[in-house]
Motif scaffolding. Sequence first.
Motif: not given
Length: 423
Positions: A144-166
């Motif tokens: 469950k802890s590993t899943l939480a870390d993976a979900e956090l990483m996904l959220a960070q990468e999605e935010a970075r992708a939005v910023q990179a597109e801008r």
Amino acid sequence: MENLELKNMENNTSEEPKEPEEKSGMEDKADNTVLMVLLAIGLLALGAYGMKWLMDTKPEAKKAIPETWTPSVQVIPLTEKNYTPVIRAEGEVEAATKTMLISEVAGSVVHISPLLEKGNTIPEGEIILKVDDADYKTQLTSAKSTLADAELMLAQEEARAVQAERDWKKLGRGTVATDLVLRKPQIKSALARIEAAQAAIEKAERDMAKTVIRAPYTCLVDRKFIDEGAYVSMMSQIAEVSSVDEYEVRLPLNLNEVGFLDKASGIGSEVLLESMIGGKLYQWKGQAVRFEGGVDSSTFSRIMVVSVKRDSAKEDENFQLPPVGMFVKAKLQGQAMGKVFSIPGEALREGTSVWVLAENDLLEVVDVTVIRSERDQVIIEPKEKDNLVAGDRIIVSPIAIPVNGMKLEVEKSSEVQDSENLK
């Protein structure tokens, strides 16, 4: 010389008187011979006279007509009936389902059901055994802890992708940004980490569930392999159990018997099972479900499997099913064969003929075609060429030297029985 002459003269003078004596002896012998001849002739004459007297005075013998002996036989009337063969066999009762319970996880045993003893019945879903699940709880928490870390990483990468597109749009170069600039591979990697973490959680949950072993169905404990406080590893045997609501009976059927089954080889037909227990006859209804394999070359038979299920309508709770390991007798109806002739086994002669007492009480030997032989009767196929019709008198008693066309008579007791059968 003179003396010798004198002696000779004396001898001669002494022998001369003997001649008359010899002559008289010969005469006596002749007289005896004549007497014996006369006596023999007299005896012969007396014997001839006696024989003639006996012949003349002999009694007249009475002439008797020789008696003729007619063998007496027992007869029964030939009967015609609609016939459906009954297939009989014997087989051993076995459980329909047998299961070996094993452990899919390793750990110390912390609980064993008190019902887990040989001969006990365990209800479906009952907990049989528990394994210490502390390690598996830890694995589940870690997943469950590993899943939480993976979900956090996904959220960070999605935010970075939005910023990179801008940022790319602000540069104004007019070109299309690459996937790496837009961080698509990073997002894909984060998604994969989430899937892996979710799979790890599911595995940890399954391992947690496997620490509890339950009865797969209402079962009977046949063997037990583990005790309280033991340590089990993966694939360790826990117990061997078998079903209690459905049993099977394997019936070996001779190929000749199989030939009398219906077109579907009897599959689906009702089978009556019976056995004596404590002096009482018990019966169970089963159903033929399948044949096992091909033909056994050593016995030329096939194995029919009959399923028998628990009948809740039976009053005797102990014998709603036949006990496992017991041999039972089985009866199965075959395919109806229409009109046939039925005779007792002793009426069949040399396996191919019967003796018929014709209307003139003469013996007639008739060849027949035997369809089936049972314990108390022989089934004959009716054919016009066999010259048999219903009501013919079939001889059931033995005859020392049977000859076709010999004169016979019916025993009185057989006549009475014959008339009663015809009524």
